[in-house]
Design a protein around this motif. Sequence first.
Motif, PDB file in Angstrom:
ATOM      1  N   SER A  57       0.850  -1.188   0.000  1.00 42.21           N
ATOM      2  CA  SER A  57       0.000   0.000   0.000  1.00 42.21           C
ATOM      3  C   SER A  57       0.888   1.241   0.000  1.00 42.21           C
ATOM      4  CB  SER A  57      -0.909   0.000   1.227  1.00 42.21           C
ATOM      5  OG  SER A  57      -0.128   0.027   2.423  1.00 42.21           O
ATOM      6  N   PRO A  58       0.359   2.406  -0.429  1.00 47.90           N
ATOM      7  CA  PRO A  58       1.182   3.617  -0.472  1.00 47.90           C
ATOM      8  C   PRO A  58       1.815   3.990   0.862  1.00 47.90           C
ATOM      9  CG  PRO A  58      -0.811   3.939  -1.754  1.00 47.90           C
ATOM     10  CD  PRO A  58      -0.962   2.626  -1.051  1.00 47.90           C
ATOM     11  N   ASP A  59       1.150   3.649   1.974  1.00 42.48           N
ATOM     12  CA  ASP A  59       1.738   3.961   3.279  1.00 42.48           C
ATOM     13  C   ASP A  59       2.635   2.846   3.801  1.00 42.48           C
ATOM     14  OD1 ASP A  59      -0.039   1.983   4.039  1.00 42.48           O
ATOM     15  OD2 ASP A  59      -1.305   3.294   5.262  1.00 42.48           O
ATOM     16  N   SER A  60       2.839   1.799   2.988  1.00 44.89           N
ATOM     17  CA  SER A  60       3.719   0.661   3.299  1.00 44.89           C
ATOM     18  C   SER A  60       3.238  -0.172   4.485  1.00 44.89           C
ATOM     19  CB  SER A  60       5.156   1.141   3.581  1.00 44.89           C
ATOM     20  OG  SER A  60       5.691   1.812   2.464  1.00 44.89           O
ATOM     21  N   ASN A  61       1.979  -0.033   4.887  1.00 42.70           N
ATOM     22  CA  ASN A  61       1.477  -0.750   6.070  1.00 42.70           C
ATOM     23  C   ASN A  61       0.752  -2.053   5.739  1.00 42.70           C
ATOM     24  OD1 ASN A  61       2.452   1.062   7.973  1.00 42.70           O
ATOM     25  ND2 ASN A  61       0.643   2.382   7.784  1.00 42.70           N
ATOM     26  N   ARG A  62       0.370  -2.233   4.467  1.00 40.91           N
ATOM     27  CA  ARG A  62      -0.327  -3.458   4.090  1.00 40.91           C
ATOM     28  C   ARG A  62       0.223  -3.990   2.777  1.00 40.91           C
ATOM     29  NH1 ARG A  62      -6.792  -3.425   5.583  1.00 40.91           N
ATOM     30  NH2 ARG A  62      -6.497  -3.683   7.844  1.00 40.91           N
ATOM     31  N   VAL A  63      -0.137  -5.245   2.512  1.00 38.33           N
ATOM     32  CA  VAL A  63       0.321  -5.927   1.310  1.00 38.33           C
ATOM     33  C   VAL A  63      -0.890  -6.477   0.578  1.00 38.33           C
ATOM     34  CG1 VAL A  63       1.636  -7.875   0.413  1.00 38.33           C
ATOM     35  CG2 VAL A  63       2.545  -6.530   2.312  1.00 38.33           C
ATOM     36  N   LEU A  64      -0.886  -6.338  -0.740  1.00 35.65           N
ATOM     37  CA  LEU A  64      -1.909  -6.944  -1.592  1.00 35.65           C
ATOM     38  C   LEU A  64      -1.233  -7.982  -2.474  1.00 35.65           C
ATOM     39  CD1 LEU A  64      -4.857  -6.906  -2.780  1.00 35.65           C
ATOM     40  CD2 LEU A  64      -3.960  -5.287  -4.497  1.00 35.65           C
ATOM     41  N   THR A  65      -1.768  -9.186  -2.524  1.00 34.92           N
ATOM     42  CA  THR A  65      -1.282 -10.232  -3.426  1.00 34.92           C
ATOM     43  C   THR A  65      -2.442 -10.715  -4.281  1.00 34.92           C
ATOM     44  OG1 THR A  65      -1.722 -11.970  -1.772  1.00 34.92           O
ATOM     45  CG2 THR A  65       0.510 -11.003  -1.821  1.00 34.92           C
ATOM     46  N   TRP A  66      -2.136 -11.280  -5.440  1.00 30.48           N
ATOM     47  CA  TRP A  66      -3.177 -11.840  -6.319  1.00 30.48           C
ATOM     48  C   TRP A  66      -2.682 -13.155  -6.915  1.00 30.48           C
ATOM     49  CZ3 TRP A  66      -0.942  -7.069  -6.768  1.00 30.48           C
ATOM     50  CH2 TRP A  66       0.011  -6.892  -7.803  1.00 30.48           C
ATOM     51  N   SER A  67      -3.662 -13.996  -7.269  1.00 29.93           N
ATOM     52  CA  SER A  67      -3.311 -15.389  -7.525  1.00 29.93           C
ATOM     53  C   SER A  67      -4.132 -16.013  -8.651  1.00 29.93           C
ATOM     54  CB  SER A  67      -3.527 -16.201  -6.236  1.00 29.93           C
ATOM     55  OG  SER A  67      -3.456 -17.588  -6.446  1.00 29.93           O
ATOM     56  N   ARG A  68      -3.612 -17.110  -9.086  1.00 30.13           N
ATOM     57  CA  ARG A  68      -4.319 -17.940 -10.064  1.00 30.13           C
ATOM     58  C   ARG A  68      -5.572 -18.573  -9.449  1.00 30.13           C
ATOM     59  NH1 ARG A  68      -3.038 -20.664 -14.856  1.00 30.13           N
ATOM     60  NH2 ARG A  68      -4.060 -22.717 -15.069  1.00 30.13           N
ATOM     61  N   ASP A  69      -5.691 -18.517  -8.135  1.00 27.84           N
ATOM     62  CA  ASP A  69      -6.831 -19.140  -7.457  1.00 27.84           C
ATOM     63  C   ASP A  69      -8.096 -18.282  -7.494  1.00 27.84           C
ATOM     64  OD1 ASP A  69      -6.455 -17.145  -5.593  1.00 27.84           O
ATOM     65  OD2 ASP A  69      -5.817 -18.465  -3.962  1.00 27.84           O
ATOM     66  N   HIS A  70      -8.113 -17.219  -8.338  1.00 28.84           N
ATOM     67  CA  HIS A  70      -9.257 -16.318  -8.562  1.00 28.84           C
ATOM     68  C   HIS A  70      -9.415 -15.272  -7.456  1.00 28.84           C
ATOM     69  CE1 HIS A  70     -11.504 -19.697 -11.045  1.00 28.84           C
ATOM     70  NE2 HIS A  70     -10.220 -19.570 -11.361  1.00 28.84           N
ATOM     71  N   THR A  71      -8.461 -15.195  -6.548  1.00 29.49           N
ATOM     72  CA  THR A  71      -8.604 -14.245  -5.445  1.00 29.49           C
ATOM     73  C   THR A  71      -7.416 -13.294  -5.381  1.00 29.49           C
ATOM     74  OG1 THR A  71      -7.426 -15.529  -3.753  1.00 29.49           O
ATOM     75  CG2 THR A  71      -9.782 -16.009  -4.083  1.00 29.49           C
ATOM     76  N   ALA A  72      -7.665 -12.196  -4.705  1.00 27.65           N
ATOM     77  CA  ALA A  72      -6.603 -11.326  -4.212  1.00 27.65           C
ATOM     78  C   ALA A  72      -6.732 -11.300  -2.694  1.00 27.65           C
ATOM     79  CB  ALA A  72      -6.736  -9.929  -4.795  1.00 27.65           C
ATOM     80  N   ARG A  73      -5.653 -10.978  -2.018  1.00 25.53           N
ATOM     81  CA  ARG A  73      -5.702 -10.986  -0.557  1.00 25.53           C
ATOM     82  C   ARG A  73      -4.948  -9.782   0.007  1.00 25.53           C
ATOM     83  NH1 ARG A  73      -7.239 -15.860   2.040  1.00 25.53           N
ATOM     84  NH2 ARG A  73      -7.720 -17.547   0.529  1.00 25.53           N
ATOM     85  N   LEU A  74      -5.487  -9.249   1.103  1.00 18.46           N
ATOM     86  CA  LEU A  74      -4.822  -8.204   1.870  1.00 18.46           C
ATOM     87  C   LEU A  74      -4.169  -8.832   3.094  1.00 18.46           C
ATOM     88  CD1 LEU A  74      -7.230  -5.113   1.989  1.00 18.46           C
ATOM     89  CD2 LEU A  74      -4.888  -5.149   1.121  1.00 18.46           C
ATOM     90  N   TRP A  75      -2.955  -8.313   3.424  1.00 17.30           N
ATOM     91  CA  TRP A  75      -2.197  -8.862   4.543  1.00 17.30           C
ATOM     92  C   TRP A  75      -1.648  -7.717   5.406  1.00 17.30           C
ATOM     93  CZ3 TRP A  75      -1.807 -14.288   4.250  1.00 17.30           C
ATOM     94  CH2 TRP A  75      -2.061 -14.852   2.990  1.00 17.30           C
ATOM     95  N   ASN A  76      -1.490  -8.009   6.673  1.00 18.56           N
ATOM     96  CA  ASN A  76      -0.768  -7.111   7.565  1.00 18.56           C
ATOM     97  C   ASN A  76       0.720  -7.440   7.488  1.00 18.56           C
ATOM     98  OD1 ASN A  76      -3.174  -5.860   8.664  1.00 18.56           O
ATOM     99  ND2 ASN A  76      -3.501  -7.806   9.780  1.00 18.56           N
ATOM    100  N   LEU A  77       1.554  -6.511   7.973  1.00 23.46           N
ATOM    101  CA  LEU A  77       3.006  -6.715   7.852  1.00 23.46           C
ATOM    102  C   LEU A  77       3.520  -7.860   8.722  1.00 23.46           C
ATOM    103  CD1 LEU A  77       4.323  -3.025   7.685  1.00 23.46           C
ATOM    104  CD2 LEU A  77       3.940  -4.634   5.810  1.00 23.46           C
ATOM    105  N   ASP A  78       2.712  -8.275   9.676  1.00 28.24           N
ATOM    106  CA  ASP A  78       3.140  -9.426  10.482  1.00 28.24           C
ATOM    107  C   ASP A  78       2.775 -10.748   9.826  1.00 28.24           C
ATOM    108  OD1 ASP A  78       0.423  -9.523  10.800  1.00 28.24           O
ATOM    109  OD2 ASP A  78       0.428  -9.250  12.980  1.00 28.24           O
TER     110      ASP A  78
END
Length: 603
Positions: free
Chosen positions: A312-333
């Motif tokens: 994310s622009p504030d570097s606090n979260r992560v977005l990933t995307w996959s062949r499994d038809h989903t994207a996911r949001l993650w915390n830095l931990d």
Amino acid sequence: MEKHLFFTLLDKMVLDTERTEHNTEYTRFSVDNQSSAWLCAFSANSVSKKCPAAWLFLIVILSALFLPLSAQSNERQPETADCYQEFLRNGKQAFEKLQFQDALNNFKAAKICPGITSTQREEVDNWISKTTTGYIDAITQEKERAEAAQKRAEEQARISEANRRAFLANQAIEQGQAEDALYLSFTARQGVETKPISSVEKAFGDAVFINYAFALEGHTGPIAGAGFSQDGNRLVTWSRDKTAALWTKEGQLIAPLKGHSDYLHAAAFSRDGKYILTASSDHSARLWDGRTGAEGPVLSRHQDEVYGGIFSPDSNRVLTWSRDHTARLWNLDGSPAATLGQHTAPVLEGEFSPDGSMILTRSADCSVKIWDADGKPIPAEIRHEKYVYFAHFSPDGETILTGSADQTARLWDKQGKLIKELAGHNGLVNAGGFSPDSTRFFTASTDGTVKIWDNSGQELESIAAHQDWIAGAAFSPDGTRLLTWSKDFTAKVWDMKGQVQARLDSHSGEVTMGAFSGDGQRILTSSKDGTVKLWSAEGVLLMNQKTGMNPLCLFSPDGRQTLTLSGTPQAILCRTPRVAYAALRQSPPPPLSEEKQERYGLK
């Protein structure tokens, strides 16, 4: 005339007689200002003022001597008016012919003609002044012409010598004489520093590459991609050897990033540079320390290959995307924050809005979906009839641009409401993007055209840019130019009026990538011909890197280095010719040996 001269002589004699005694004097009289006669005035010892007969006798004698002389003189000399007019006329004619010295001589002669009036004297003085000025100007102009000719000759000599040295540098490169090539090309460039020449620029750039290119060695399989941290101090590479690697900007290995069990698809720095994210075919993503490369949390909830990820622009979260038809949001931990799961086909790309408040996901299901910062869906139907090639937020975050295989592009507001369908292309719309100030955007197509639009979707320009597919395009950092590259072996630079500014046409294969440097003054292109080329913004070829098939290329954020990948375990880092030249001016390459100087004709 004779009478006048006669009485003048008489008066003179009387005065001389009264003023002198027992002396003999010679008096010079001018006749018509061109000839002279000398008359002798005798002493009055034997001539008494009381003897008129003696005076009469003397007058008769002098008259008999003088009058023939005066008549003869008048036969040779023009009248006063004729004298002045003749010299004046001759002077004017010479002046008109720019024969200033002849003009001056005639005007000066006119000035001393007998009987010249004050008006005539003023006239001739004006001509003398005008002629003198013209004479000086002519001399000055002639001097300037001579100096300019000399400068041109000297410049041509410098150009010839620079071209000769560039030719010798190219020969030295072919023979593997890297140091000779650097010295010859550097001194060639010095000779034409104020007026760059394309052949010299390229020779110097090629010499820089063979002298300063640095191989990043550490991978055991082909490197698939690379990226710099935002501050440019570090870079990350990822490879089909299932690892990534962290490097200094000078190309020194900081740490290998080992832990994945399958190929890596992507890696990225957080905006603050503290973290690195890697995405792999092993169904996971991983976080790493962006400074040391130390291993961090594993993001392992996906059920298939993870194609990519971003911070994310504030570097606090992560977005990933996959062949499994989903994207996911993650915390830095590493803990999951949300699953973005409404697509019905692999998710191919994800993007945060510039302020981080929204998320886009693009899928192979021909749709684009909008989510809030927490991963909750925003009701919208952003869809095309066929495959969607791209979906981007505008830099101000107010609009979204999409392009599709259905031959259309579409402009949407940030809530997903259609603003306008952008028709007109006759091929797949496979590239598009916004200008940095969000006032314009482009769409490019496999039909060889590129279109420029305003931010309301009004077409501004339609450009028949290439003879084959346009593979990609990009705005310059200041938004005033557009770079396009194509399967027709060329790249081109355009202004916002659709006028071509530069043709980058030295490739012999499809151009697969293009990029502006951060300051917009340099351009990189890569091609299936196995080369990466560096150009000036005006289209002058500055460096030719012979790499391998289907190379990838990018600039460092400060534009001082290029990084090239070519399907091998090595990445090539090289300073740009401009940076190298500045360094060499401070510390020039060592001079060649006496034997080499003689061989290259430098002595």
